[in-house]
Scaffold this active site. Structure first.
Site, PDB file in Angstrom:
ATOM      1  N   GLU A  45      45.236  29.059  22.569  1.00  0.00           N
ATOM      2  CA  GLU A  45      45.509  29.267  23.996  1.00  0.00           C
ATOM      3  C   GLU A  45      46.905  28.776  24.364  1.00  0.00           C
ATOM      4  O   GLU A  45      47.599  29.398  25.161  1.00  0.00           O
ATOM      5  CB  GLU A  45      44.450  28.582  24.861  1.00  0.00           C
ATOM      6  CG  GLU A  45      43.096  29.292  24.852  1.00  0.00           C
ATOM      7  CD  GLU A  45      43.169  30.723  25.368  1.00  0.00           C
ATOM      8  OE1 GLU A  45      44.107  31.049  26.122  1.00  0.00           O
ATOM      9  OE2 GLU A  45      42.300  31.526  25.001  1.00  0.00           O
ATOM     10  N   TYR A 128      44.637  26.447  33.530  1.00  0.00           N
ATOM     11  CA  TYR A 128      44.199  27.611  32.757  1.00  0.00           C
ATOM     12  C   TYR A 128      43.654  27.183  31.383  1.00  0.00           C
ATOM     13  O   TYR A 128      42.550  27.580  30.989  1.00  0.00           O
ATOM     14  CB  TYR A 128      45.355  28.623  32.563  1.00  0.00           C
ATOM     15  CG  TYR A 128      44.976  29.599  31.496  1.00  0.00           C
ATOM     16  CD1 TYR A 128      44.071  30.621  31.768  1.00  0.00           C
ATOM     17  CD2 TYR A 128      45.419  29.454  30.181  1.00  0.00           C
ATOM     18  CE1 TYR A 128      43.634  31.473  30.779  1.00  0.00           C
ATOM     19  CE2 TYR A 128      44.990  30.301  29.182  1.00  0.00           C
ATOM     20  CZ  TYR A 128      44.095  31.313  29.491  1.00  0.00           C
ATOM     21  OH  TYR A 128      43.647  32.131  28.493  1.00  0.00           O
ATOM     22  N   ASP A 146      43.969  34.379  33.142  1.00  0.00           N
ATOM     23  CA  ASP A 146      45.309  34.558  32.582  1.00  0.00           C
ATOM     24  C   ASP A 146      45.894  35.851  33.147  1.00  0.00           C
ATOM     25  O   ASP A 146      45.304  36.466  34.040  1.00  0.00           O
ATOM     26  CB  ASP A 146      45.276  34.542  31.046  1.00  0.00           C
ATOM     27  CG  ASP A 146      44.613  35.785  30.461  1.00  0.00           C
ATOM     28  OD1 ASP A 146      44.119  36.632  31.244  1.00  0.00           O
ATOM     29  OD2 ASP A 146      44.601  35.921  29.227  1.00  0.00           O
ATOM     30  N   CYS A 198      42.435  47.998  30.280  1.00  0.00           N
ATOM     31  CA  CYS A 198      43.057  47.912  31.608  1.00  0.00           C
ATOM     32  C   CYS A 198      44.487  47.397  31.451  1.00  0.00           C
ATOM     33  O   CYS A 198      44.845  46.333  31.933  1.00  0.00           O
ATOM     34  CB  CYS A 198      42.223  46.990  32.509  1.00  0.00           C
ATOM     35  SG  CYS A 198      42.632  47.142  34.244  1.00  0.00           S
ATOM     36  N   CYS A 205      41.036  54.180  32.252  1.00  0.00           N
ATOM     37  CA  CYS A 205      39.832  54.119  33.088  1.00  0.00           C
ATOM     38  C   CYS A 205      38.704  54.982  32.517  1.00  0.00           C
ATOM     39  O   CYS A 205      37.530  54.662  32.691  1.00  0.00           O
ATOM     40  CB  CYS A 205      40.159  54.557  34.514  1.00  0.00           C
ATOM     41  SG  CYS A 205      41.446  53.550  35.275  1.00  0.00           S
ATOM     42  N   CYS A 208      36.575  52.867  30.395  1.00  0.00           N
ATOM     43  CA  CYS A 208      36.356  51.494  30.875  1.00  0.00           C
ATOM     44  C   CYS A 208      34.889  51.287  31.272  1.00  0.00           C
ATOM     45  O   CYS A 208      34.334  52.083  32.043  1.00  0.00           O
ATOM     46  CB  CYS A 208      37.260  51.223  32.071  1.00  0.00           C
ATOM     47  SG  CYS A 208      36.995  49.564  32.749  1.00  0.00           S
ATOM     48  N   CYS A 214      34.759  49.680  40.025  1.00  0.00           N
ATOM     49  CA  CYS A 214      36.174  49.328  40.186  1.00  0.00           C
ATOM     50  C   CYS A 214      36.755  50.014  41.421  1.00  0.00           C
ATOM     51  O   CYS A 214      36.808  51.244  41.495  1.00  0.00           O
ATOM     52  CB  CYS A 214      36.954  49.740  38.940  1.00  0.00           C
ATOM     53  SG  CYS A 214      38.712  49.379  39.091  1.00  0.00           S
TER      54      CYS A 214
HETATM   55 FE1  SF4 Z   1      41.080  48.780  34.958  1.00  0.00          FE
HETATM   56 FE2  SF4 Z   1      39.416  49.609  36.875  1.00  0.00          FE
HETATM   57 FE3  SF4 Z   1      40.546  51.391  35.279  1.00  0.00          FE
HETATM   58 FE4  SF4 Z   1      38.700  49.718  34.332  1.00  0.00          FE
HETATM   59  S1  SF4 Z   1      38.413  51.325  35.845  1.00  0.00           S
HETATM   60  S2  SF4 Z   1      40.638  50.275  33.331  1.00  0.00           S
HETATM   61  S3  SF4 Z   1      39.102  47.859  35.505  1.00  0.00           S
HETATM   62  S4  SF4 Z   1      41.589  50.067  36.735  1.00  0.00           S
END
Ligand code: SF4
Length: 353
Positions: A45, A128, A146, A198, A205, A208, A214
């Protein structure tokens, strides 16, 4: 029947994704376990702050081979550790690393405290790092934010306030979605999502696992989050550096412990500013490189004009320093700026010979 809220669903979907797609990294335990070695988690880290996983990999391997546990690192020689860190940048981290290892060895019997508050009390351990180690190594519920997590959370909740003012809202939102169980896996899953799906410019997306929850996905351009403040140009500074060579050796100084590149070996140089003092450290027949060596630090960019000369056996510059074999300059642990300056001088010398 208890209805699942969107925050719980985010954690569940993300952990299910992580169970299949977790990156394999040398400091990690597999998903579903909390067996990661606190020393390795902490070391990784600290190294990963402001540095990529790809750049950290070889450093982590070398450090853990040479200093396999916190007791070994605590016993390391300061100069050896600074030299081993050379090239990773942000050298205050290396000094803090040593201070922290010594505190763990001296005050905690060689075992890292297992709570966020205990970790936070160690020298050089910020909010952090304490949260990350508490969650990843000890399975504590901690909110780990982070740069990757910051981006993912800002997008999940479409937080429109520009950074850095958005940070408290981002942290609150991260707190809301952090589960009580598997907090370490959740933190690492968020980091992985930010690093691999992301991503800053082109979030994927379509693949994702969180897109149904989201808020940014529902907008025309998810990549605008987190909103950046208007950029200010970095100030530019200039300086002079001197390559003083004597009988196959070059004069290296140790920089003061505090300040930029503190505690590192370096070439003698002037102050860095608008009108640096160009007086060389010794009288000699100086040659000057046509092109300055350019380097960008966090808060300013620098053009370092390099001068080089050979001096007689009876010449030694004032102040502390050492004659280092030119043939072994690669082993001196010079930070990137001076390593590049050394290369530039040697290229010019080779061209002349
Ligand atoms: Fe990022 Fe949202 Fe796209 Fe997922 S859906 S990659 S969290 S912007």
């Amino acid at each position: 029947m208890r209805v699942e809220g969107p925050e719980t669903k985010i954690a569940r979907d993300l952990l299910a994704h992580y169970d299949v797609h977790a990156r394999r990294l040398p400091w990690r335990a597999p998903p579903g376990t909390n067996a990661a070695d606190p020393y390795r988690v902490w070391l990784s880290e600290v190294m990963l702050q402001q540095t990529t996983v790809a750049a950290v990999g070889p450093y982590f391997a070398r450090f853990t081979e040479r200093w396999p546990d916190v007791a070994a690192l605590a016993a390391a020689d300061d100069a050896d550790l600074m030299a081993a860190w050379a090239g990773l940048g942000y050298y205050a981290r290396a000094r803090n690393l040593l201070a922290c290892a010594r505190a763990v060895a001296r005050d905690h019997g060689g075992r890292f405290p297992d709570t966020e508050a205990g970790l936070r009390a160690l020298p050089g351990v910020g909010a952090y790092t304490a949260a990350a180690v508490a969650a990843i190594a000890f399975g504590r519920r901690a909110v780990v934010v982070d740069a990757n997590v910051e981006r993912v959370v800002a997008r999940l909740f479409a937080i429109a306030t520009p950074l850095p003012a958005a940070r408290p809202a981002i942290r609150d939102a991260a707190d809301r979605i952090t589960p009580d169980a598997r907090a370490g896996d959740f933190a690492q899953a968020m980091m992985d999502l930010g690093a691999t799906v992301c991503t800053p410019r082109n979030p994927a997306c379509g693949i994702c696992p969180l897109r149904s929850d989201c808020a940014a996905f529902a907008t025309a351009d998810p990549a605008i989050f987190p909103v950046r403040p208007a950029k200010r140009a970095k100030p530019h500074r200039t300086g002079h550096g001197w390559w003083i060579e004597r009988d196959g050796h070059v004069w290296l100084v140790r920089r003061p412990d505090t300040g930029l590149l503190g505690g590192m070996r370096g070439l003698p140089s002037s102050d860095w500013g608008d009108a640096p003092d160009a007086t060389p450290p010794v009288a000699a027949d100086w040659r000057t490189l046509a092109d300055p060596v350019r380097h960008v630090f966090t808060h300013f960019s620098l053009s370092l004009t390099m001068h080089h000369a050979h001096v007689g056996d009876d010449v030694t510059p004032d102040g502390a320093g050492e004659w280092w074999p030119v043939a072994r300059i690669g082993d001196a642990g010079l930070p990137t700026l001076f390593a590049r300056a050394a290369q530039a001088v040697r290229r010019e010398q080779d061209a002349r010979n």
